[in-house]
Design a protein around this motif. Structure first.
Motif, PDB file in Angstrom:
ATOM      1  N   LEU A 129       0.833  -1.201   0.000  1.00 15.54           N
ATOM      2  CA  LEU A 129       0.000   0.000   0.000  1.00 15.54           C
ATOM      3  C   LEU A 129       0.871   1.255   0.000  1.00 15.54           C
ATOM      4  CD1 LEU A 129      -2.753  -1.011   2.588  1.00 15.54           C
ATOM      5  CD2 LEU A 129      -3.122  -0.517   0.159  1.00 15.54           C
ATOM      6  N   ALA A 130       1.931   1.222   0.797  1.00 14.25           N
ATOM      7  CA  ALA A 130       2.813   2.393   0.903  1.00 14.25           C
ATOM      8  C   ALA A 130       3.566   2.663  -0.393  1.00 14.25           C
ATOM      9  CB  ALA A 130       3.803   2.199   2.056  1.00 14.25           C
ATOM     10  N   THR A 131       4.052   1.611  -1.015  1.00 10.10           N
ATOM     11  CA  THR A 131       4.930   1.814  -2.169  1.00 10.10           C
ATOM     12  C   THR A 131       4.190   1.885  -3.499  1.00 10.10           C
ATOM     13  OG1 THR A 131       5.344  -0.564  -2.350  1.00 10.10           O
ATOM     14  CG2 THR A 131       6.905   0.738  -1.023  1.00 10.10           C
ATOM     15  N   ARG A 132       3.074   1.207  -3.609  1.00  8.21           N
ATOM     16  CA  ARG A 132       2.400   1.129  -4.910  1.00  8.21           C
ATOM     17  C   ARG A 132       1.127   1.962  -5.013  1.00  8.21           C
ATOM     18  NH1 ARG A 132       3.621  -4.852  -7.186  1.00  8.21           N
ATOM     19  NH2 ARG A 132       5.805  -4.825  -6.589  1.00  8.21           N
ATOM     20  N   LEU A 133       0.410   2.095  -3.910  1.00  5.83           N
ATOM     21  CA  LEU A 133      -0.863   2.802  -3.985  1.00  5.83           C
ATOM     22  C   LEU A 133      -0.802   4.200  -3.373  1.00  5.83           C
ATOM     23  CD1 LEU A 133      -3.721   2.455  -5.030  1.00  5.83           C
ATOM     24  CD2 LEU A 133      -4.341   1.475  -2.811  1.00  5.83           C
ATOM     25  N   HIS A 134      -0.015   4.377  -2.334  1.00  3.24           N
ATOM     26  CA  HIS A 134       0.061   5.677  -1.666  1.00  3.24           C
ATOM     27  C   HIS A 134       0.411   6.822  -2.618  1.00  3.24           C
ATOM     28  CE1 HIS A 134       1.726   8.833   1.008  1.00  3.24           C
ATOM     29  NE2 HIS A 134       0.718   8.475   1.785  1.00  3.24           N
ATOM     30  N   PRO A 135       1.345   6.635  -3.567  1.00  2.00           N
ATOM     31  CA  PRO A 135       1.616   7.749  -4.485  1.00  2.00           C
ATOM     32  C   PRO A 135       0.392   8.185  -5.295  1.00  2.00           C
ATOM     33  CG  PRO A 135       3.367   6.124  -4.611  1.00  2.00           C
ATOM     34  CD  PRO A 135       2.256   5.513  -3.788  1.00  2.00           C
ATOM     35  N   LEU A 136      -0.547   7.277  -5.501  1.00  2.00           N
ATOM     36  CA  LEU A 136      -1.745   7.585  -6.285  1.00  2.00           C
ATOM     37  C   LEU A 136      -2.897   8.103  -5.426  1.00  2.00           C
ATOM     38  CD1 LEU A 136      -1.687   4.357  -8.473  1.00  2.00           C
ATOM     39  CD2 LEU A 136      -0.787   6.630  -9.082  1.00  2.00           C
ATOM     40  N   ALA A 137      -2.985   7.630  -4.192  1.00  2.00           N
ATOM     41  CA  ALA A 137      -4.112   7.981  -3.313  1.00  2.00           C
ATOM     42  C   ALA A 137      -3.632   8.037  -1.863  1.00  2.00           C
ATOM     43  CB  ALA A 137      -5.229   6.969  -3.472  1.00  2.00           C
ATOM     44  N   PRO A 138      -2.850   9.043  -1.508  1.00  2.00           N
ATOM     45  CA  PRO A 138      -2.239   9.065  -0.179  1.00  2.00           C
ATOM     46  C   PRO A 138      -3.229   9.068   0.985  1.00  2.00           C
ATOM     47  CG  PRO A 138      -1.785  11.117  -1.348  1.00  2.00           C
ATOM     48  CD  PRO A 138      -2.443  10.186  -2.315  1.00  2.00           C
ATOM     49  N   GLU A 139      -4.288   9.831   0.888  1.00  2.00           N
ATOM     50  CA  GLU A 139      -5.203   9.919   2.033  1.00  2.00           C
ATOM     51  C   GLU A 139      -5.998   8.633   2.252  1.00  2.00           C
ATOM     52  OE1 GLU A 139      -6.981  11.425   5.453  1.00  2.00           O
ATOM     53  OE2 GLU A 139      -5.059  11.697   4.469  1.00  2.00           O
ATOM     54  N   PRO A 140      -6.564   8.013   1.225  1.00  2.00           N
ATOM     55  CA  PRO A 140      -7.236   6.724   1.470  1.00  2.00           C
ATOM     56  C   PRO A 140      -6.285   5.652   2.013  1.00  2.00           C
ATOM     57  CG  PRO A 140      -7.952   7.620  -0.628  1.00  2.00           C
ATOM     58  CD  PRO A 140      -6.810   8.481  -0.139  1.00  2.00           C
ATOM     59  N   VAL A 141      -5.064   5.611   1.516  1.00  2.00           N
ATOM     60  CA  VAL A 141      -4.106   4.607   1.999  1.00  2.00           C
ATOM     61  C   VAL A 141      -3.790   4.860   3.473  1.00  2.00           C
ATOM     62  CG1 VAL A 141      -1.735   3.775   1.789  1.00  2.00           C
ATOM     63  CG2 VAL A 141      -3.151   4.062  -0.247  1.00  2.00           C
ATOM     64  N   ARG A 142      -3.565   6.106   3.836  1.00  2.00           N
ATOM     65  CA  ARG A 142      -3.283   6.436   5.245  1.00  2.00           C
ATOM     66  C   ARG A 142      -4.442   5.977   6.124  1.00  2.00           C
ATOM     67  NH1 ARG A 142      -4.639  10.006   9.168  1.00  2.00           N
ATOM     68  NH2 ARG A 142      -6.227  10.940   7.859  1.00  2.00           N
ATOM     69  N   ARG A 143      -5.659   6.231   5.694  1.00  2.00           N
ATOM     70  CA  ARG A 143      -6.830   5.857   6.484  1.00  2.00           C
ATOM     71  C   ARG A 143      -6.986   4.344   6.578  1.00  2.00           C
ATOM     72  NH1 ARG A 143     -11.578  10.228   5.080  1.00  2.00           N
ATOM     73  NH2 ARG A 143     -10.358  12.060   5.654  1.00  2.00           N
ATOM     74  N   ILE A 144      -6.685   3.636   5.512  1.00  2.00           N
ATOM     75  CA  ILE A 144      -6.766   2.169   5.525  1.00  2.00           C
ATOM     76  C   ILE A 144      -5.757   1.597   6.519  1.00  2.00           C
ATOM     77  CG2 ILE A 144      -6.256   0.092   4.164  1.00  2.00           C
ATOM     78  CD1 ILE A 144      -7.447   1.665   1.722  1.00  2.00           C
ATOM     79  N   ILE A 145      -4.532   2.070   6.465  1.00  2.00           N
ATOM     80  CA  ILE A 145      -3.500   1.571   7.376  1.00  2.00           C
ATOM     81  C   ILE A 145      -3.852   1.924   8.814  1.00  2.00           C
ATOM     82  CG2 ILE A 145      -1.071   1.803   8.050  1.00  2.00           C
ATOM     83  CD1 ILE A 145      -0.453   2.029   5.019  1.00  2.00           C
ATOM     84  N   LEU A 146      -4.303   3.133   9.041  1.00  2.00           N
ATOM     85  CA  LEU A 146      -4.704   3.552  10.384  1.00  2.00           C
ATOM     86  C   LEU A 146      -5.860   2.694  10.893  1.00  2.00           C
ATOM     87  CD1 LEU A 146      -4.234   5.574  12.661  1.00  2.00           C
ATOM     88  CD2 LEU A 146      -5.765   7.141  11.484  1.00  2.00           C
ATOM     89  N   ALA A 147      -6.850   2.421  10.051  1.00  2.00           N
ATOM     90  CA  ALA A 147      -7.979   1.582  10.450  1.00  2.00           C
ATOM     91  C   ALA A 147      -7.515   0.177  10.820  1.00  2.00           C
ATOM     92  CB  ALA A 147      -9.022   1.528   9.336  1.00  2.00           C
ATOM     93  N   GLY A 148      -6.596  -0.382  10.049  1.00  2.00           N
ATOM     94  CA  GLY A 148      -6.078  -1.711  10.367  1.00  2.00           C
ATOM     95  C   GLY A 148      -5.358  -1.743  11.699  1.00  2.00           C
ATOM     96  N   LEU A 149      -4.551  -0.728  11.957  1.00  2.00           N
ATOM     97  CA  LEU A 149      -3.834  -0.663  13.232  1.00  2.00           C
ATOM     98  C   LEU A 149      -4.791  -0.496  14.404  1.00  2.00           C
ATOM     99  CD1 LEU A 149      -0.807   1.513  12.086  1.00  2.00           C
ATOM    100  CD2 LEU A 149      -0.697  -0.864  12.889  1.00  2.00           C
TER     101      LEU A 149
END
Length: 140
Positions: free
Chosen positions: A79-99
């Motif tokens: 998510l950090a390396t492949r998707l975050h550059p395209l959609a940083p805020e959704p990726v941050r929220r997904i990782i935060l939700a998982g944690l």
């Protein structure tokens, strides 16, 4: 923290999650179980040697847990390396939700099983792994 720094923190988080997988998986092999046993003993504070990997069911559950942790770490890395550059805020929220989901269920289960000290350790781990991911990356 800008988006590039946020990706770096996400990679740190991925390693922090994923490296526990092989550690716990070592508990499946009796001759290599001591690091996993010691980690479990630490998480079940106090360090008293009461935790062991003698039971087949413990080793089996550790194998499953190790696999999940490694897989979760690999997913966060991706998510950090492949998707975050395209959609940083959704990726941050997904990782935060998982944690946060891990934190709540792991801590509740730890308390219910008589190992409330692990919930305290979970707070520390949560704060370290989430770090600056609480907030969106700033532009620039």
């Amino acid at each position: 923290m800008n988006a590039a720094q946020q990706r770096g923190w996400m990679k740190f988080t991925a390693l922090g999650i994923g490296l526990f997988g092989p550690l716990f998986s070592l508990g499946t092999v009796p001759a290599l179980a001591e690091p996993a046993r010691w980690s479990l003993d630490l998480l079940a504070w106090p360090l008293d040697g009461a935790q062991d990997y003698a039971a087949d069911t413990t080793r089996f559950l550790t194998a499953i847990t190790g696999g999940f942790l490694l897989g979760w770490g690999v997913m966060v890395w991706g998510l950090a390396t492949r998707l975050h550059p395209l959609a940083p805020e959704p990726v941050r929220r997904i990782i935060l939700a998982g944690l946060l989901a891990w934190f709540m269920l792991d801590s509740a289960g730890s308390i219910a099983s008589g190992h409330a000290a692990n919930a305290g350790f979970n707070i520390i781990v949560l704060l370290i792994l989430v770090g600056p991911l609480w907030w969106p990356a700033r532009e620039g």
